[in-house]
Design an enzyme around this catalytic site. Structure first.
Site, PDB file in Angstrom:
ATOM      1  N   GLU A  41      -5.868  36.353 150.994  1.00 13.81           N
ATOM      2  CA  GLU A  41      -4.991  35.750 152.006  1.00 13.81           C
ATOM      3  C   GLU A  41      -4.974  36.568 153.291  1.00 13.81           C
ATOM      4  OE1 GLU A  41      -3.602  32.909 152.222  1.00 13.81           O
ATOM      5  OE2 GLU A  41      -3.967  32.182 150.202  1.00 13.81           O
ATOM      6  N   TYR A 124       4.241  33.009 155.519  1.00 15.94           N
ATOM      7  CA  TYR A 124       3.201  32.194 154.879  1.00 15.94           C
ATOM      8  C   TYR A 124       2.522  32.982 153.750  1.00 15.94           C
ATOM      9  CZ  TYR A 124      -1.296  30.561 153.602  1.00 15.94           C
ATOM     10  OH  TYR A 124      -2.363  30.213 152.827  1.00 15.94           O
ATOM     11  N   ASP A 142       0.078  26.382 155.699  1.00 11.71           N
ATOM     12  CA  ASP A 142      -0.840  26.918 156.710  1.00 11.71           C
ATOM     13  C   ASP A 142      -1.258  25.769 157.641  1.00 11.71           C
ATOM     14  OD1 ASP A 142      -2.595  25.384 155.273  1.00 11.71           O
ATOM     15  OD2 ASP A 142      -4.129  26.937 155.080  1.00 11.71           O
TER      16      ASP A 142
END
Ligand code: SF4
Length: 348
Positions: A41, A124, A142
């Site tokens: 990520e 996020y 996202d």
């Protein structure tokens, strides 16, 4: 449209048939290791999947778990990160690894609030790690998921103001089953079907209820605020090359552009620099030498500005003390400096 109309079963069916196999991905009820989810990520912020895959594989080969990464020298991590850009991510990655290893016995916090306490983890990323590594029903929105939901529900508020609203829709449609698969299914679907341009509405399994499709102009969503024009900056980089092929390089300050990276001295292009004056290009040279401008300059686009960088080159007979002279390894340079080196080496 009511959020309850979203066909989550259809989305899972699509994911089971068409979802991507990725090196960090596991399928429900398996959960991917938090180290892998976190690493992927962080790498995927601002970077596409195909670019990230080799970096992910190399990082996990060299540092199989978070404590291996914590034990690495920062310079090694920065060099391995070179080319992925946004170097503050690499510094935060290393700091976070040291905190997880030193203060949490090598285990990542398993919920959003604890994850938010780590460097480099925003809402996020915390939501994504909580959902994908720990099966939490957290909010994971996202840019790809934003696009699907903004279209499906025809959300009229322009981005970025629409973000909280889209988050509310996401929470409303988030199923209690397969919470780790759901955001990944939506992301893959956004990439493969509900693409930014020419979305595949003709064969889309969500088409029947999709409000943007019914409106006839799906590409009009997400609604975007008018774009600001990207400012342009200019600067200069100085490449001095000794007779043995080594180049003069400096480690950039920790804070700021390309922070902590080994780079050619440069001037004029960061907010802390005095403006570059093309009429006296060598005024900020790191030392006196027979500098001359290379025939080509370098263009590079950052998130917030475009840069045109002149390249000054000099051959140095007697380089003096060795500490600042380095054998140039292009793969370990940030992309901007790799471009500078390409221009310079044609000249000297
Ligand atoms: S119908 Fe078109 S716009 Fe709607 S979700 Fe499917 S691909 Fe996206």
């Amino acid at each position: 449209m009511a959020a309850s109309t979203f066909p989550t079963t259809t989305m899972f069916d699509w994911y089971d048939r068409h979802g991507r196999s990725l090196p960090w991905r596991h399928r429900w009820p398996d959960l991917a290791p938090a180290y892998h989810v976190w690493l992927s990520e962080i790498m995927l912020q601002q970077t596409v999947v195909t670019t990230v895959i080799p970096y992910f594989l190399e990082f996990t080969r060299r540092w199989p778990d978070v404590c291996d990464l914590a034990a690495a020298e920062q310079d090694e991590v920065m060099a391995a990160w070179a080319g992925l850009g946004y170097y503050a991510r690499a510094r935060n990655l290393h700091r976070a690894a040291r905190i997880v290893c030193g203060e949490h016995a090598g285990r990542f916090p398993d919920e959003v609030a604890g994850l938010r306490g780590l460097p480099g983890i925003g809402p996020y990323t915390a939501g994504a790690i909580a959902a994908i590594a720990f099966g939490r029903r957290s909010t994971v929105v996202d840019g790809n998921i934003e696009r699907v939901l903004a279209r499906y529900f025809a959300i009229a508020t322009p981005l970025p103001a629409a973000k909280p609203e889209i988050g509310v829709f996401y929470d409303a449609i988030l199923p209690s089953e397969r919470p780790s698969d759901f955001p990944q299914a939506l992301m893959d679907f956004a990439n493969a079907v509900c693409t930014p341009r020419n979305p595949g509405c003709e064969t889309c399994p969500l088409a029947e209820e999709c409000a943007a499709r019914h409106a006839g102009t799906p590409e009009s969503w997400p609604v975007k605020a008018p774009k600001k024009i990207k400012p342009e900056r200019s600067g200069i980089a100085f490449v001095a090359i000794a007779g043995d092929g080594q180049a003069f390089m400096v480690t950039r300050p920790e804070r700021g552009m390309l922070g902590g990276m080994l780079a050619f001295p440069s001037a004029g292009w960061t907010q802390d620099d005095a403006a570059y004056d093309a009429d006296s290009p060598f005024a900020s040279a790191p030392f006196a030498a027979d500098w001359r401008l290379a025939g080509d300059s370098v263009s590079h686009v950052f998130t917030h500005f475009s840069l045109s960088m002149d390249v000054a080159v000099a051959g140095i007979e007697d380089p003096g003390p060795a500490t600042d002279w380095h054998r140039v390894r292009p793969a370990s340079l940030p992309t901007l400096m790799r471009k500078v080196w390409t221009v310079a080496r044609r000249e000297v």
